[in-house]
Design an enzyme around this catalytic site. Sequence first.
Site, PDB file in Angstrom:
ATOM      1  N   HIS A  46       1.361  -1.214  -0.376  1.00  0.00           N
ATOM      2  CA  HIS A  46      -0.141  -0.137   0.120  1.00  0.00           C
ATOM      3  C   HIS A  46       0.842   1.251  -0.144  1.00  0.00           C
ATOM      4  O   HIS A  46       0.029   1.868  -0.802  1.00  0.00           O
ATOM      5  CB  HIS A  46      -1.066   0.083   0.997  1.00  0.00           C
ATOM      6  CG  HIS A  46      -0.110   0.787   2.250  1.00  0.00           C
ATOM      7  ND1 HIS A  46      -0.352  -0.990   3.425  1.00  0.00           N
ATOM      8  CD2 HIS A  46       0.600   1.066   3.168  1.00  0.00           C
ATOM      9  CE1 HIS A  46       0.095  -0.257   4.861  1.00  0.00           C
ATOM     10  NE2 HIS A  46       0.779   1.621   4.064  1.00  0.00           N
ATOM     11  N   ASP A  56       0.088  -7.486   2.072  1.00  0.00           N
ATOM     12  CA  ASP A  56       0.357  -5.707   1.519  1.00  0.00           C
ATOM     13  C   ASP A  56       1.662  -5.883   1.849  1.00  0.00           C
ATOM     14  O   ASP A  56       2.364  -5.050   2.361  1.00  0.00           O
ATOM     15  CB  ASP A  56       0.046  -5.823   2.893  1.00  0.00           C
ATOM     16  CG  ASP A  56       0.219  -3.902   3.287  1.00  0.00           C
ATOM     17  OD1 ASP A  56       0.338  -3.209   2.128  1.00  0.00           O
ATOM     18  OD2 ASP A  56       0.192  -3.179   3.865  1.00  0.00           O
ATOM     19  N   SER A  80       4.850   2.692   8.391  1.00  0.00           N
ATOM     20  CA  SER A  80       4.523   1.361   7.237  1.00  0.00           C
ATOM     21  C   SER A  80       5.821   0.625   6.474  1.00  0.00           C
ATOM     22  O   SER A  80       6.025   1.557   5.546  1.00  0.00           O
ATOM     23  CB  SER A  80       3.522   1.883   6.613  1.00  0.00           C
ATOM     24  OG  SER A  80       1.962   1.983   7.262  1.00  0.00           O
TER      25      SER A  80
END
Length: 350
Positions: free
Chosen positions: A95, A125, A202
Amino acid sequence: MDGEINSSIRNTLRLINGYGVEIGEERREVKPSETADVELLDAYSRAVIKVVDTVGPAVVGIAIGKDSAHYGPEQVGAGSGVIIAPDGYILTNDHVVHNADVVLAVLADGTRLATSLVGTDPATDLAVLRANSASTLPYAPFGDSAQLHAGQLVIAIGNPFGFQSTVSTGVVSALGRALRSQEGRLIENIIQHTAPLNPGNSGGPLVDSRGRIIGINTAIIMMAQGIGFSIPSNTAKWVVSQILTYGRVRRGYLGIAGRQRMLDPRLARFHNVANELAVEVISVDPYGPAGQAGMLQGDLIVAVNKHRVSGIDDIHRYLSEWPIGQPIVLTIIRGRERIELDVVPIEAAS
């Protein structure tokens, strides 16, 4: 008064220079328990510092943008990543780089490297990049996430929005959690931990006290007291090997859609199955593997290769580990019949 001022100054100077404070004519003794606590804290700090010094240079910031002929990439998002090989392979979140035209890796010393996308796996992911660099880059090794224990020290390192080596520490709070990916697949064996994360973390690594990658940070529940989640390193290693070998992650496809359904206890007893739940087939691709094998809408799948299934995630889990092109046996209940179908999974379309 002068004596009090002089005493205060002396005490302040002693503190600044690392000595104890004198109270009256006596110096306060440090209790053995306090000494032990200080030494333990120092050992903890040294362990974290050593890990950060070792792994920090391998952690990169990810700058994502759209092409601009005159001004270079216009940054529209940011995240973190970690170099996993000296020739520039970088692991991050899918993402973070999704739909980006330009992806730059920013090293700890501020060096900006252009990257190319090697492959992504939205189901976990994860994404693999490769930095365009002529030099050997620092990298972090993988650890074995299967060896983790609740309560174990973990360190999250990121490079969010250009702040190099942002560090937070915590412990593994739970193992075996499950999290839905953006495409709806269940990501299993998620690591839940207490190391505080920022949105820009992230894609950054979660490492153990030896500086080994044991997870890739992927999400944080902002309203849940800083609960962080990481994709386990063993999952990441499998995804990386698939992407480097095939350019994508290969998963089996049966050509059905299903939903979880309670199994009538009388039907279960009649067919001698232990299931309380089954997967009800709600649609079948007539040209898919299951359709070609004779599966019908309304069939109840209770087992795959004799392994009991209770939901569609059980079938996804089994297919992710089963060789594509090798037949599997689906045990289904159709009315008062118990049928075993031989189905040959094909590769799912990416």
